[in-house]
Design a protein around this motif. Structure first.
Motif, PDB file in Angstrom:
ATOM      1  N   UNK A 130       0.601  -1.301  -0.011  1.00  0.00           N
ATOM      2  CA  UNK A 130       0.057   0.051   0.030  1.00  0.00           C
ATOM      3  C   UNK A 130       0.704   1.399  -0.213  1.00  0.00           C
ATOM      4  N   UNK A 131       2.192   1.025   0.379  1.00  0.00           N
ATOM      5  CA  UNK A 131       2.859   2.286   0.604  1.00  0.00           C
ATOM      6  C   UNK A 131       3.278   3.004  -0.542  1.00  0.00           C
ATOM      7  N   UNK A 132       3.647   2.580  -1.466  1.00  0.00           N
ATOM      8  CA  UNK A 132       4.168   3.350  -2.644  1.00  0.00           C
ATOM      9  C   UNK A 132       3.051   3.764  -3.552  1.00  0.00           C
ATOM     10  N   UNK A 133       2.018   3.049  -3.716  1.00  0.00           N
ATOM     11  CA  UNK A 133       0.656   3.201  -4.413  1.00  0.00           C
ATOM     12  C   UNK A 133       0.248   4.601  -3.791  1.00  0.00           C
ATOM     13  N   UNK A 134       0.078   4.548  -2.367  1.00  0.00           N
ATOM     14  CA  UNK A 134      -0.361   5.642  -1.814  1.00  0.00           C
ATOM     15  C   UNK A 134       0.241   7.080  -1.842  1.00  0.00           C
ATOM     16  N   UNK A 135       1.640   6.875  -1.959  1.00  0.00           N
ATOM     17  CA  UNK A 135       2.498   8.008  -1.974  1.00  0.00           C
ATOM     18  C   UNK A 135       2.328   8.676  -3.401  1.00  0.00           C
ATOM     19  N   UNK A 136       2.473   7.808  -4.680  1.00  0.00           N
ATOM     20  CA  UNK A 136       2.232   8.481  -5.661  1.00  0.00           C
ATOM     21  C   UNK A 136       0.832   8.884  -6.133  1.00  0.00           C
ATOM     22  N   UNK A 137      -0.400   8.553  -5.439  1.00  0.00           N
ATOM     23  CA  UNK A 137      -1.477   8.889  -5.731  1.00  0.00           C
ATOM     24  C   UNK A 137      -1.857  10.253  -5.120  1.00  0.00           C
ATOM     25  N   UNK A 138      -1.310  10.395  -3.677  1.00  0.00           N
ATOM     26  CA  UNK A 138      -1.403  11.547  -2.916  1.00  0.00           C
ATOM     27  C   UNK A 138      -0.801  12.752  -3.722  1.00  0.00           C
ATOM     28  N   UNK A 139       0.547  12.297  -4.617  1.00  0.00           N
ATOM     29  CA  UNK A 139       1.044  13.436  -5.424  1.00  0.00           C
ATOM     30  C   UNK A 139       0.483  13.604  -6.452  1.00  0.00           C
ATOM     31  N   UNK A 140      -0.191  12.499  -7.206  1.00  0.00           N
ATOM     32  CA  UNK A 140      -0.983  12.771  -8.454  1.00  0.00           C
ATOM     33  C   UNK A 140      -2.147  13.525  -8.406  1.00  0.00           C
ATOM     34  N   UNK A 141      -2.757  13.481  -7.202  1.00  0.00           N
ATOM     35  CA  UNK A 141      -3.901  14.102  -6.994  1.00  0.00           C
ATOM     36  C   UNK A 141      -3.962  15.592  -6.559  1.00  0.00           C
TER      37      UNK A 141
END
Length: 449
Positions: A130-141
């Motif tokens: 869950x970590x890397x996905x969450x980090x990239x999504x919070x930046x993407x959004x």
């Protein structure tokens, strides 16, 4: 929408990158330790190369747990918010890594030692899912569309920094301690350091806000818990993602093959290969650290390039670099020249892998809508990582045995993975947004159907 995305707040970027740094410091430690330590202290009764395969087996367990973590934390992220997931995954990873540093050896508690080691590795993988996905999504959004490639590549800087730290600490310990002292207790130091890094990472992430895009999507409540387990499963976000985006899910699974396999072959397996050849591992460990430092620049550079020329071309180019460099890489390692080994690692990890790593996060996120994005990217990307990355060191070591210590089979494996990435991305459509009037005027009209 455009007005609120003028600039990503620095604290968001810092929290995403530093947290990922801590997580991947923890995760990468295990890969290095599997090459140098675990085959001796947890599988001591085996042939050295067989012991390495067994150690890599526990390494692969962490990857098998990642799709489960991606599904679990993806559901939480899509229903309860991105911030909660980023805090939970960091805490879970830190606890598991610190526990490995305290774990008794096979000589102290027998077979319970490798069993507990495997369990803790599973927990590491579950958190990483869950970590890397969450980090990239919070930046993407939080990113303006024209900067998505650059900004979503920043968590990959965290993975590079984490690798740099973990390899650097291991290199320092092996350099300062005798072989006996390192094997007896020195290898535990990098794992115990995780406790300090985790506490600081949690302090950094505590001030994060939820993304505006998630809030605007309606911040859906968790799905109902009533009904049979099949009915509850059918209501989850990752099942919804498979139902609505089957083609896109398969693209994400296949597109990262070269990056996943390349990293673990060139950055992890190569250390065990050098040991098997009776070569010094110092040049490789220091070279991996140098390549990780270079990636702090090259990964965002390739992310920014994907904002200009598109995600597909950059990703395919990286896959071709890994394909062409595979055979020369092992020839150089056998030659033993420190300078050439460093150059080989810079080409494979600093250019080839970095091109894919920088261009694909935005590519993946752009394939899905907000309500299933976390689950879709988390599950599909982690499935791809398991199939093409997590099993790579163990498979490469087995191929080394199968081909009588020749790297021919390993080179063929890298070629297949590079071809899978290039072919998958080539068949996908470009996702980079058209961001200015000149591009819009030149862009072809969308195809119907």
């Amino acid at each position: 929408m455009a007005s609120r995305r003028r600039l990503v707040q620095p604290r968001v970027a810092v929290a995403a990158v530093f947290g990922t740094t801590v997580e991947w410091y923890d995760f990468a430690l295990y890969g290095t330790a599997a090459s140098l330590v675990f085959n001796k202290v947890y599988f001591p009764d085996s042939d050295p190369l067989v012991g390495t395969i067994l150690a890599y087996g526990t390494f692969a367990i962490g990857f098998l747990a990642r799709p489960l973590g991606g599904a679990y934390f993806g559901e939480k992220g899509d229903t309860q918010g991105r911030k909660k997931v980023l805090v939970a995954t960091l805490l879970l990873m830190g606890l598991a890594t610190t526990a490995i540093g305290l774990l008794p050896t096979y000589g102290q508690i027998g077979v319970a030692a490798p069993v507990l080691l495997t369990l803790l590795r599973f927990v590491q993988g579950f958190a990483a899912g869950g970590e890397k996905t969450g980090a990239l999504i919070i930046l993407f959004e939080n990113a303006p569309p024209k900067w998505r490639g650059l900004l979503t590549s920043l968590p990959a800087i965290g993975t590079g920094t984490g690798t740099l730290l973990s390899t650097g600490v291991f290199a320092l310990c092996t350099g300062l301690l005798s072989d006996d002292a390192f094997l007896a207790w020195g290898w535990r130091i990098p794992f115990l350091l995780s406790a300090v890094l985790t506490l600081f990472g949690l302090w950094v992430r505590r001030s994060l806000d939820e993304t505006a895009e998630f809030k605007e999507s309606g911040a859906p409540a968790p799905r109902e818990r009533t009904g049979t387990w099949r009915q509850r499963l059918a209501r989850t976000r990752f099942v919804e993602a498979w139902r609505r985006y089957p083609k896109e899910m398969m693209i994400v699974i296949g597109a990262g093959a070269a990056e996943n396999a390349g990293y673990y072959i060139f950055g992890t397996f190569s250390v065990a290969y050098a040991e098997d050849r009776g070569l010094s591992t110092a040049a490789l460990l220091s070279g991996i650290s140098i390549a990780a430092a270079v990636k702090l620049v090259t990964v965002p550079a390739f992310g920014a390039l994907s904002d200009r020329v598109g995600r597909r071309g950059v990703s395919i180019g990286g896959a071709l670099v890994l394909l062409l460099a595979a055979w020369p890489f092992f020839w150089i390692v056998e030659g033993g020249s420190t300078a050439l080994i460093w150059v080989a690692l810079l080409v494979t990890l600093g250019i080839g892998q970095s091109a894919i790593l920088g261009s694909q996060p935005a590519f993946f996120a752009e394939l899905f809508d907000t309500k299933v994005r976390f689950s879709a990217v988390g599950v599909a990307n982690n499935i791809g990582t398991v199939l093409t990355g997590g099993l790579a060191p163990m498979l490469a070591t087995a191929l080394l045995l199968w081909f009588d210590h020749s790297v021919a089979g390993v080179v063929v494996f890298i070629a297949l993975m590079s071809g899978l990435t290039a072919g998958t991305v080539f068949l996908a459509k470009e996702t980079r947004p058209v961001t200015d009037s000149a591009e819009r005027a030149a862009a072809p009209a969308p195809m119907s159907g």
